[in-house]
Scaffold this motif. Structure first.
Motif, PDB file in Angstrom:
ATOM      1  N   VAL A  92       0.855  -1.182   0.000  1.00  0.00           N
ATOM      2  CA  VAL A  92       0.000   0.000   0.000  1.00  0.00           C
ATOM      3  C   VAL A  92       0.894   1.235   0.000  1.00  0.00           C
ATOM      4  CG1 VAL A  92      -1.705   1.274   1.375  1.00  0.00           C
ATOM      5  CG2 VAL A  92      -1.838  -1.213   1.237  1.00  0.00           C
ATOM      6  N   TYR A  93       0.477   2.243  -0.758  1.00  0.00           N
ATOM      7  CA  TYR A  93       1.222   3.502  -0.842  1.00  0.00           C
ATOM      8  C   TYR A  93       0.427   4.584  -0.116  1.00  0.00           C
ATOM      9  CZ  TYR A  93       3.142   7.717  -3.095  1.00  0.00           C
ATOM     10  OH  TYR A  93       3.695   8.944  -3.352  1.00  0.00           O
ATOM     11  N   ARG A  94       1.146   5.349   0.732  1.00  0.00           N
ATOM     12  CA  ARG A  94       0.513   6.470   1.427  1.00  0.00           C
ATOM     13  C   ARG A  94       1.559   7.547   1.677  1.00  0.00           C
ATOM     14  NH1 ARG A  94      -1.389   5.032   7.171  1.00  0.00           N
ATOM     15  NH2 ARG A  94      -2.920   3.817   6.043  1.00  0.00           N
ATOM     16  N   SER A  95       1.277   8.750   1.243  1.00  0.00           N
ATOM     17  CA  SER A  95       2.144   9.918   1.508  1.00  0.00           C
ATOM     18  C   SER A  95       3.612   9.654   1.183  1.00  0.00           C
ATOM     19  CB  SER A  95       2.024  10.343   2.980  1.00  0.00           C
ATOM     20  OG  SER A  95       0.679  10.566   3.308  1.00  0.00           O
ATOM     21  N   GLY A  96       3.871   9.082   0.023  1.00  0.00           N
ATOM     22  CA  GLY A  96       5.241   8.887  -0.416  1.00  0.00           C
ATOM     23  C   GLY A  96       5.917   7.634   0.115  1.00  0.00           C
ATOM     24  N   GLU A  97       5.240   6.898   0.974  1.00  0.00           N
ATOM     25  CA  GLU A  97       5.822   5.684   1.562  1.00  0.00           C
ATOM     26  C   GLU A  97       5.059   4.452   1.092  1.00  0.00           C
ATOM     27  OE1 GLU A  97       8.470   5.500   3.830  1.00  0.00           O
ATOM     28  OE2 GLU A  97       8.757   7.648   3.543  1.00  0.00           O
ATOM     29  N   ARG A  98       5.791   3.336   0.982  1.00  0.00           N
ATOM     30  CA  ARG A  98       5.160   2.053   0.661  1.00  0.00           C
ATOM     31  C   ARG A  98       5.190   1.183   1.913  1.00  0.00           C
ATOM     32  NH1 ARG A  98       5.507   0.679  -5.322  1.00  0.00           N
ATOM     33  NH2 ARG A  98       6.060   2.679  -6.226  1.00  0.00           N
ATOM     34  N   TYR A  99       4.071   0.532   2.173  1.00  0.00           N
ATOM     35  CA  TYR A  99       3.947  -0.341   3.344  1.00  0.00           C
ATOM     36  C   TYR A  99       3.534  -1.730   2.879  1.00  0.00           C
ATOM     37  CZ  TYR A  99       3.640   4.188   5.661  1.00  0.00           C
ATOM     38  OH  TYR A  99       3.889   5.465   6.093  1.00  0.00           O
ATOM     39  N   GLU A 100       4.122  -2.759   3.485  1.00  0.00           N
ATOM     40  CA  GLU A 100       3.703  -4.126   3.179  1.00  0.00           C
ATOM     41  C   GLU A 100       2.939  -4.658   4.383  1.00  0.00           C
ATOM     42  OE1 GLU A 100       5.481  -8.367   1.595  1.00  0.00           O
ATOM     43  OE2 GLU A 100       6.620  -6.525   1.275  1.00  0.00           O
ATOM     44  N   LEU A 101       1.756  -5.196   4.124  1.00  0.00           N
ATOM     45  CA  LEU A 101       0.885  -5.682   5.190  1.00  0.00           C
ATOM     46  C   LEU A 101       0.341  -7.056   4.824  1.00  0.00           C
ATOM     47  CD1 LEU A 101      -1.250  -2.469   5.103  1.00  0.00           C
ATOM     48  CD2 LEU A 101       0.218  -3.011   7.008  1.00  0.00           C
ATOM     49  N   ASN A 102       0.161  -7.896   5.812  1.00  0.00           N
ATOM     50  CA  ASN A 102      -0.516  -9.174   5.591  1.00  0.00           C
ATOM     51  C   ASN A 102      -1.947  -9.029   6.080  1.00  0.00           C
ATOM     52  OD1 ASN A 102       1.671 -10.596   4.480  1.00  0.00           O
ATOM     53  ND2 ASN A 102       2.524 -10.879   6.524  1.00  0.00           N
ATOM     54  N   ILE A 103      -2.881  -9.315   5.183  1.00  0.00           N
ATOM     55  CA  ILE A 103      -4.303  -9.120   5.475  1.00  0.00           C
ATOM     56  C   ILE A 103      -5.027 -10.455   5.349  1.00  0.00           C
ATOM     57  CG2 ILE A 103      -6.428  -7.975   4.676  1.00  0.00           C
ATOM     58  CD1 ILE A 103      -4.392  -5.994   5.744  1.00  0.00           C
ATOM     59  N   GLN A 104      -5.868 -10.748   6.327  1.00  0.00           N
ATOM     60  CA  GLN A 104      -6.693 -11.956   6.245  1.00  0.00           C
ATOM     61  C   GLN A 104      -7.984 -11.596   5.518  1.00  0.00           C
ATOM     62  OE1 GLN A 104      -7.644 -13.810   9.984  1.00  0.00           O
ATOM     63  NE2 GLN A 104      -8.360 -15.663   8.987  1.00  0.00           N
ATOM     64  N   LEU A 105      -8.323 -12.404   4.510  1.00  0.00           N
ATOM     65  CA  LEU A 105      -9.520 -12.149   3.727  1.00  0.00           C
ATOM     66  C   LEU A 105     -10.771 -12.494   4.527  1.00  0.00           C
ATOM     67  CD1 LEU A 105      -8.388 -13.664   0.310  1.00  0.00           C
ATOM     68  CD2 LEU A 105      -8.431 -11.252   0.976  1.00  0.00           C
ATOM     69  N   GLY A 106     -11.803 -11.677   4.336  1.00  0.00           N
ATOM     70  CA  GLY A 106     -13.095 -11.936   4.959  1.00  0.00           C
ATOM     71  C   GLY A 106     -14.043 -12.536   3.935  1.00  0.00           C
ATOM     72  N   GLU A 107     -15.315 -12.543   4.267  1.00  0.00           N
ATOM     73  CA  GLU A 107     -16.337 -13.055   3.362  1.00  0.00           C
ATOM     74  C   GLU A 107     -17.128 -11.886   2.799  1.00  0.00           C
ATOM     75  OE1 GLU A 107     -18.803 -15.809   5.435  1.00  0.00           O
ATOM     76  OE2 GLU A 107     -17.209 -17.286   5.643  1.00  0.00           O
ATOM     77  N   GLU A 108     -17.480 -12.024   1.513  1.00  0.00           N
ATOM     78  CA  GLU A 108     -18.269 -10.963   0.882  1.00  0.00           C
ATOM     79  C   GLU A 108     -19.726 -11.194   1.167  1.00  0.00           C
ATOM     80  OE1 GLU A 108     -18.490  -9.929  -3.606  1.00  0.00           O
ATOM     81  OE2 GLU A 108     -16.620  -9.193  -2.742  1.00  0.00           O
TER      82      GLU A 108
END
Length: 108
Positions: A92-108
């Motif tokens: 994810v990019y925010r304010s000039g910085e890139r962040y790596e995150l692990n996200i658990q998927l939910g249900e739609e």
């Protein structure tokens, strides 16, 4: 009676969800604001893991598991390969910085 049994046993598969809504960034905005290629996040579900990990409206989703995202269909196609409960790696990019995150998927 047999039909009832089949209907009762059939449970539709839940679609995996990142818990966010995103849209493509017009090229003009990309160039004008010097933004990376990706998808602009317009909304985040407050009950999602993405929200809990700090993703907010205005962030730019660059990739999922190393696959870059240029169009909304890229996001939909990539997510369909997973199931609710699976974990994916986002950049994810925010304010000039890139962040790596692990996200658990939910249900739609």
């Amino acid at each position: 009676e047999r039909v009832e049994t089949i209907i009762r046993e059939y449970e539709p598969e839940e679609d995996p969800s990142l818990g966010l809504i995103a849209e493509a960034i017009p090229l003009f905005y990309q160039l004008y604001y010097e933004l990376p290629e990706g998808l602009y996040i317009t909304s985040v579900d407050g009950a999602s893991d993405a929200f809990l990990k700090g993703i907010t409206t205005g962030d730019i989703l660059i990739s999922i598991n190393g696959q870059s995202l240029d169009e909304l269909s890229d996001l939909t196609d990539l997510i369909q390969d997973f199931a609710p409960g699976d974990t994916v790696s986002l950049v994810v990019y925010r304010s000039g910085e890139r962040y790596e995150l692990n996200i658990q998927l939910g249900e739609e």
